[in-house]
Scaffold this motif. Structure first.
Motif, PDB file in Angstrom:
ATOM      1  N   ILE A 192       0.840  -1.208   0.000  1.00  0.00           N
ATOM      2  CA  ILE A 192       0.000   0.000   0.000  1.00  0.00           C
ATOM      3  C   ILE A 192       0.869   1.250   0.000  1.00  0.00           C
ATOM      4  CG2 ILE A 192      -1.720   1.288   1.304  1.00  0.00           C
ATOM      5  CD1 ILE A 192      -2.822  -1.358   2.318  1.00  0.00           C
ATOM      6  N   ILE A 193       1.947   1.262   0.821  1.00  0.00           N
ATOM      7  CA  ILE A 193       2.840   2.425   0.864  1.00  0.00           C
ATOM      8  C   ILE A 193       3.518   2.633  -0.484  1.00  0.00           C
ATOM      9  CG2 ILE A 193       5.004   3.264   1.865  1.00  0.00           C
ATOM     10  CD1 ILE A 193       4.092   2.049   4.534  1.00  0.00           C
ATOM     11  N   ASN A 194       3.959   1.544  -1.152  1.00  0.00           N
ATOM     12  CA  ASN A 194       4.562   1.666  -2.489  1.00  0.00           C
ATOM     13  C   ASN A 194       3.621   2.349  -3.461  1.00  0.00           C
ATOM     14  OD1 ASN A 194       7.156   0.636  -2.247  1.00  0.00           O
ATOM     15  ND2 ASN A 194       6.512  -1.473  -2.522  1.00  0.00           N
ATOM     16  N   ILE A 195       2.353   1.898  -3.464  1.00  0.00           N
ATOM     17  CA  ILE A 195       1.376   2.461  -4.412  1.00  0.00           C
ATOM     18  C   ILE A 195       1.066   3.913  -4.063  1.00  0.00           C
ATOM     19  CG2 ILE A 195      -0.972   2.229  -5.304  1.00  0.00           C
ATOM     20  CD1 ILE A 195      -0.742  -0.793  -4.797  1.00  0.00           C
ATOM     21  N   LEU A 196       0.914   4.226  -2.764  1.00  0.00           N
ATOM     22  CA  LEU A 196       0.649   5.608  -2.351  1.00  0.00           C
ATOM     23  C   LEU A 196       1.806   6.524  -2.727  1.00  0.00           C
ATOM     24  CD1 LEU A 196      -0.948   5.007   1.172  1.00  0.00           C
ATOM     25  CD2 LEU A 196      -2.120   5.817  -0.885  1.00  0.00           C
ATOM     26  N   ASN A 197       3.050   6.063  -2.552  1.00  0.00           N
ATOM     27  CA  ASN A 197       4.213   6.877  -2.918  1.00  0.00           C
ATOM     28  C   ASN A 197       4.268   7.116  -4.417  1.00  0.00           C
ATOM     29  OD1 ASN A 197       5.257   7.310  -0.344  1.00  0.00           O
ATOM     30  ND2 ASN A 197       6.380   5.387  -0.336  1.00  0.00           N
ATOM     31  N   ASN A 198       3.947   6.081  -5.218  1.00  0.00           N
ATOM     32  CA  ASN A 198       3.918   6.260  -6.675  1.00  0.00           C
ATOM     33  C   ASN A 198       2.854   7.274  -7.078  1.00  0.00           C
ATOM     34  OD1 ASN A 198       5.999   4.577  -7.293  1.00  0.00           O
ATOM     35  ND2 ASN A 198       4.751   2.801  -7.741  1.00  0.00           N
ATOM     36  N   ALA A 199       1.678   7.198  -6.411  1.00  0.00           N
ATOM     37  CA  ALA A 199       0.606   8.153  -6.709  1.00  0.00           C
ATOM     38  C   ALA A 199       1.056   9.569  -6.345  1.00  0.00           C
ATOM     39  CB  ALA A 199      -0.652   7.769  -5.941  1.00  0.00           C
ATOM     40  N   LYS A 200       1.706   9.715  -5.187  1.00  0.00           N
ATOM     41  CA  LYS A 200       2.208  11.035  -4.765  1.00  0.00           C
ATOM     42  C   LYS A 200       3.181  11.589  -5.801  1.00  0.00           C
ATOM     43  CE  LYS A 200       5.827  11.216  -2.482  1.00  0.00           C
ATOM     44  NZ  LYS A 200       6.911  10.944  -1.545  1.00  0.00           N
ATOM     45  N   ASP A 201       4.152  10.757  -6.247  1.00  0.00           N
ATOM     46  CA  ASP A 201       5.139  11.215  -7.227  1.00  0.00           C
ATOM     47  C   ASP A 201       4.474  11.632  -8.529  1.00  0.00           C
ATOM     48  OD1 ASP A 201       7.072  10.676  -5.368  1.00  0.00           O
ATOM     49  OD2 ASP A 201       7.638   8.730  -6.219  1.00  0.00           O
ATOM     50  N   ALA A 202       3.446  10.866  -8.965  1.00  0.00           N
ATOM     51  CA  ALA A 202       2.750  11.198 -10.216  1.00  0.00           C
ATOM     52  C   ALA A 202       2.015  12.525 -10.085  1.00  0.00           C
ATOM     53  CB  ALA A 202       1.779  10.083 -10.583  1.00  0.00           C
ATOM     54  N   LEU A 203       1.382  12.763  -8.935  1.00  0.00           N
ATOM     55  CA  LEU A 203       0.656  14.020  -8.723  1.00  0.00           C
ATOM     56  C   LEU A 203       1.609  15.208  -8.721  1.00  0.00           C
ATOM     57  CD1 LEU A 203      -1.765  12.754  -5.935  1.00  0.00           C
ATOM     58  CD2 LEU A 203      -2.450  13.536  -8.213  1.00  0.00           C
ATOM     59  N   LEU A 204       2.767  15.055  -8.068  1.00  0.00           N
ATOM     60  CA  LEU A 204       3.739  16.149  -8.022  1.00  0.00           C
ATOM     61  C   LEU A 204       4.376  16.380  -9.388  1.00  0.00           C
ATOM     62  CD1 LEU A 204       5.474  15.343  -4.607  1.00  0.00           C
ATOM     63  CD2 LEU A 204       3.711  17.056  -5.066  1.00  0.00           C
ATOM     64  N   GLU A 205       4.686  15.289 -10.102  1.00  0.00           N
ATOM     65  CA  GLU A 205       5.333  15.417 -11.410  1.00  0.00           C
ATOM     66  C   GLU A 205       4.422  16.132 -12.404  1.00  0.00           C
ATOM     67  OE1 GLU A 205       7.203  12.550 -14.923  1.00  0.00           O
ATOM     68  OE2 GLU A 205       6.680  11.713 -12.962  1.00  0.00           O
ATOM     69  N   ASN A 206       3.120  15.854 -12.322  1.00  0.00           N
ATOM     70  CA  ASN A 206       2.161  16.446 -13.268  1.00  0.00           C
ATOM     71  C   ASN A 206       1.577  17.769 -12.766  1.00  0.00           C
ATOM     72  OD1 ASN A 206       2.423  14.291 -15.086  1.00  0.00           O
ATOM     73  ND2 ASN A 206       0.941  13.075 -13.940  1.00  0.00           N
ATOM     74  N   SER A 207       2.039  18.224 -11.583  1.00  0.00           N
ATOM     75  CA  SER A 207       1.575  19.502 -11.016  1.00  0.00           C
ATOM     76  C   SER A 207       0.055  19.613 -11.035  1.00  0.00           C
ATOM     77  CB  SER A 207       2.202  20.671 -11.789  1.00  0.00           C
ATOM     78  OG  SER A 207       3.619  20.618 -11.742  1.00  0.00           O
ATOM     79  N   VAL A 208      -0.612  18.595 -10.493  1.00  0.00           N
ATOM     80  CA  VAL A 208      -2.078  18.534 -10.515  1.00  0.00           C
ATOM     81  C   VAL A 208      -2.658  19.526  -9.515  1.00  0.00           C
ATOM     82  CG1 VAL A 208      -4.069  17.035 -10.119  1.00  0.00           C
ATOM     83  CG2 VAL A 208      -2.005  16.121 -11.217  1.00  0.00           C
ATOM     84  N   LYS A 209      -3.679  20.265  -9.953  1.00  0.00           N
ATOM     85  CA  LYS A 209      -4.392  21.154  -9.041  1.00  0.00           C
ATOM     86  C   LYS A 209      -5.377  20.344  -8.200  1.00  0.00           C
ATOM     87  CE  LYS A 209      -4.153  25.304 -11.959  1.00  0.00           C
ATOM     88  NZ  LYS A 209      -4.947  26.349 -12.651  1.00  0.00           N
ATOM     89  N   ASN A 210      -5.484  20.706  -6.940  1.00  0.00           N
ATOM     90  CA  ASN A 210      -6.358  19.993  -6.009  1.00  0.00           C
ATOM     91  C   ASN A 210      -6.098  18.474  -6.057  1.00  0.00           C
ATOM     92  OD1 ASN A 210      -7.678  22.443  -5.335  1.00  0.00           O
ATOM     93  ND2 ASN A 210      -8.945  22.237  -7.188  1.00  0.00           N
ATOM     94  N   PRO A 211      -4.852  18.080  -5.827  1.00  0.00           N
ATOM     95  CA  PRO A 211      -4.526  16.647  -5.938  1.00  0.00           C
ATOM     96  C   PRO A 211      -5.156  15.846  -4.802  1.00  0.00           C
ATOM     97  CG  PRO A 211      -2.661  17.842  -5.034  1.00  0.00           C
ATOM     98  CD  PRO A 211      -3.665  18.882  -5.422  1.00  0.00           C
ATOM     99  N   TRP A 212      -5.533  14.574  -5.137  1.00  0.00           N
ATOM    100  CA  TRP A 212      -6.081  13.696  -4.114  1.00  0.00           C
ATOM    101  C   TRP A 212      -5.749  12.244  -4.425  1.00  0.00           C
ATOM    102  CZ3 TRP A 212      -9.150  10.253  -6.532  1.00  0.00           C
ATOM    103  CH2 TRP A 212      -9.897  10.675  -7.635  1.00  0.00           C
ATOM    104  N   ILE A 213      -5.734  11.465  -3.362  1.00  0.00           N
ATOM    105  CA  ILE A 213      -5.590  10.005  -3.476  1.00  0.00           C
ATOM    106  C   ILE A 213      -6.725   9.388  -2.677  1.00  0.00           C
ATOM    107  CG2 ILE A 213      -4.140   7.992  -3.037  1.00  0.00           C
ATOM    108  CD1 ILE A 213      -1.710   9.857  -3.073  1.00  0.00           C
TER     109      ILE A 213
END
Length: 694
Positions: free
Chosen positions: A591-612
């Protein structure tokens, strides 16, 4: 010389022709005669199977239903004495436990409602609660029961057990046996036995000599020796027996018994709604087997004839040509044998030893792999290639089996002459002489060094993934610790300052600050325990509540996510806890691996109002944890590669490409579940599917 050879060949040719002609004539006569006898016997077997059904199914269930109907507690229950229900249920359960084929017994009242229902489960028999009972007034067997004679037990169609209008897989043949029940002179409902026909049909259709087909009066197959044609009304092909017997279809259903040149049929005298027709045709394999027996008899005669011919021919040829096998022939034979022996020696790693384990012969492949010459190996024991890391217990087990003249197989790490090592899978078998006396042992080996190197690489990859995940977790814990440490620092500093400034600190305020510090240290301790479980190498099984474990993981990563402006949404139902037994620390790691990957993708794409978003869904047999982000998803050209080792879209300084690979191995191999990903309208959505019965 030439005339002698020609005479020899002519003599042999006519001898063979005579034998073949004899075979052909007898084969035709034998097959026709045997087929006639076999089909005559088939009628007897049909009658036996008919009586078998009446005895084992019809009479047995009729006796049970009449016995239940006479039960005074049932009569009292129908008249309104509802407290008798438990006694009746126990009676039903006793019948279920005593008869393996009875799957269910029910009492349905006059309005078509199930009032008493007892079914057989995987381990025992149990009664259904009132809330689980159903209305059956629309079922044909209930409607028709109203008009059936009171003293007559009747049978439904032989059909498959259904669920949601579809057959249950694997197919479960069933037949219902029904007996009407009256209250005084009025119809008061029915007693129903659900009789499982699976085992009976297996025995009923099991015959080594005939191919068996069982059909109803519509020509629909219920059983067919070709399984693809069985239960035809549920197959897309809608196979009908008319397609297999187009010339005899009408006779099969018009006549009580019918016979053709290759099959017989009979309408079974059984009380089944849609009727049963049994067709037996002689198995070609059985006919071939009988023919083979006859062939052996004939071959004996043929061999005697040919032997006599060969003796005469040999006498003739000996007179004219004294040496049939020349020295050149023997040389060629010897040359071929040596070539085959060299081929085996070059490619097969084998050795021979005496009873004491001393090497007496080795192959060239053994010498090449070990680095020793043949002279160095012969006369030595296998200790010459024994690696010091191999446990003594392995060799003790090997010799224990060999001394009992048993085969031994196992993996061994061997030491080559140059100091390197290699792995082999060895099979050692006893060797006997012509008098069946044990003289030594033969060992065949397979080089599995590449396999072992791959396993080591896999272990290294696991450690690399663990270190990467550990770094991520330490970062998460650092974020989690900032707030508690700040609170502890503030509380302790406040007390110190007040003391230094001689400000009176009341016991109440002091206890309040100390309790605050204690609460925060407890929180830090919980975080350390989570991190400790993650680091354990020897991990046992723990019983966990999935909701608690997900919340525990969310606490670890929430600080990091919050600091990045990412909203973590948990959609989990805490009212109904889901308990499972899992290996300690493995699910949180994924779960931590997947959450970290999601976090990196959100930061890399500079998403507004990011959520997981994390969802927990419980199904009948499975539990699904889904993790979705709104980072836009994974490109279609790489989504199928993300679970491969060392595959990453991140900079080398930010990712190893092992996180998702190891997560996939943990879920699919260690936890026996499945991990997969899909793109949604928001972004990527990972699914962790776990079996509830793990």
């Amino acid at each position: 010389m030439k005339k002698a050879i020609e005479l020899f060949l002519i003599f042999i040719f006519f001898s063979i022709l005579l034998v073949v002609t004899n075979f052909y004539v007898k084969d035709i006569y034998f097959k026709d005669s045997f087929t006639k006898i076999a089909l005559d016997d088939a009628f007897k077997k049909m009658r036996g199977k008919e009586l078998e059904f009446k005895k084992n199914v019809q009479q047995e269930t009729e006796n049970i239903l009449f016995s239940i109907r006479k039960f005074k507690y049932l009569d009292e229950y129908i008249k309104g004495k509802v407290e008798n229900k438990e006694i009746i249920e126990q009676l039903f359960i006793s019948y279920l436990n005593s008869k393996k084929a009875i799957a269910q017994i029910r009492y349905i009242n006059k309005n078509g409602f199930e009032k008493i229902k007892v079914s057989k489960t995987e381990f025992n028999s149990k009664a259904f609660a009132d809330s689980k009972l159903e209305r059956k007034s629309s079922r044909y067997y209930f409607k028709e029961s109203k008009n059936k004679p009171y003293e007559v037990v009747w049978f439904s169609e032989l059909d498959l057990k259904m669920k949601n209008c579809k057959p249950i897989l694997p197919y479960k043949p069933i037949i219902r046996i029904i007996l009407p029940v009256k209250n005084d002179a009025s119809f008061a409902g029915i007693l129903v036995i659900d009789y499982s026909m699976s085992e009976f049909l297996t025995k009923f259709t099991n015959t080594p000599f005939y191919d068996v087909i069982l059909v109803n009066k519509k020509g629909e197959t219920l059983y067919h020796y070709d399984k693809t044609k069985a239960w035809s009304k549920y197959n897309s092909s809608n196979f009908n027996i008319k397609e297999e017997f187009p010339l005899y279809y009408e006779e099969i259903f018009r006549e009580d018994t019918f016979r053709s040149n290759y099959f017989v049929s009979k309408k079974l005298d059984v009380d089944i709604k849609s009727g049963l027709y049994l067709i037996l045709q002689l198995k070609k394999s059985h006919l071939d087997a009988i023919s083979a027996v006859e062939f052996k008899k004939e071959i004996t005669v043929a061999l005697i004839t040919l032997l006599f011919s060969l003796i005469l021919s040999f006498i003739i040829i000996k007179i004219f040509y004294k040496y049939v096998i020349t020295i050149d022939d023997l040389k060629m034979l010897n040359f071929n044998l040596k070539n085959k022996e060299k081929t085996i020696s070059d490619h097969v790693i084998y050795s021979r030893t005496d009873l004491h384990g001393i090497i007496t012969d080795v192959s060239d492949a053994f010498c090449k792999l070990s680095g020793y010459t043949r002279d160095e190996l012969i006369g030595s024991s296998h200790n010459i290639v024994r690696h010091p890391e191999m446990p003594k217990s392995v060799f003790q087990d090997m010799w224990d089996k060999l001394k009992n003249e048993e085969n031994w197989q196992g993996e061994m790490k061997n030491l080559a002459k140059d100091g390197s090592y290699y792995w082999v899978n060895a099979i050692i078998t006893p060797e006997y002489n012509i008098n069946k006396k044990l003289i030594g042992f033969i060992s065949i080996r397979e080089d599995i060094s590449s396999k072992k190197d791959f396993e080591s690489q896999q272990k290294l990859m696991l450690e690399q993934s663990k270190l990467a995940a550990m770094g991520e977790m330490i970062g998460n814990i650092a974020h989690q610790w900032r707030q508690p440490l700040s609170v502890i620092s503030s509380a302790s500093t406040s007390v110190i300052l007040k003391k230094e400034m001689n400000i009176d600190v009341s016991d109440k305020d002091l206890i309040k600050d100390l309790l605050m510090i204690n609460d925060q240290t407890q929180y830090l301790s919980e975080t350390i325990n989570t991190f400790r479980d993650f680091l354990k190498n020897d991990k046992g099984i723990e019983n966990i509540v999935l909701q608690d474990k997900i919340k525990e993981v969310s606490k670890i990563v929430s600080g990091t996510l919050h600091s990045k402006g990412i909203d973590l949404i948990l959609n989990i139902d805490e009212i109904k806890p889901i308990s499972m037994s899992l290996i300690i620390g493995e699910l949180p790691q994924v779960i931590i691996n997947i959450l970290n990957n999601a976090k990196d993708a959100l930061l890399e794409n500079s998403v507004k109002n990011p959520w997981i978003k994390v969802d927990l869904l419980e199904k009948e047999k499975d539990v699904i944890i889904s993790i979705e982000d709104n980072a836009g998803g994974i490109p279609k050209d790489i989504i199928c590669k993300i679970f491969e080792p060392y595959f990453t879209t991140k900079n080398q300084s930010l990712g190893t490409g092992l996180g998702l690979y190891m997560s996939y191995k943990i879920i699919n191999e260690s936890l026996g579940g499945s991990l997969y990903v899909e793109n949604t309208e928001n972004g990527a959505k990972f699914f962790i599917k776990l079996n509830k019965n793990m």
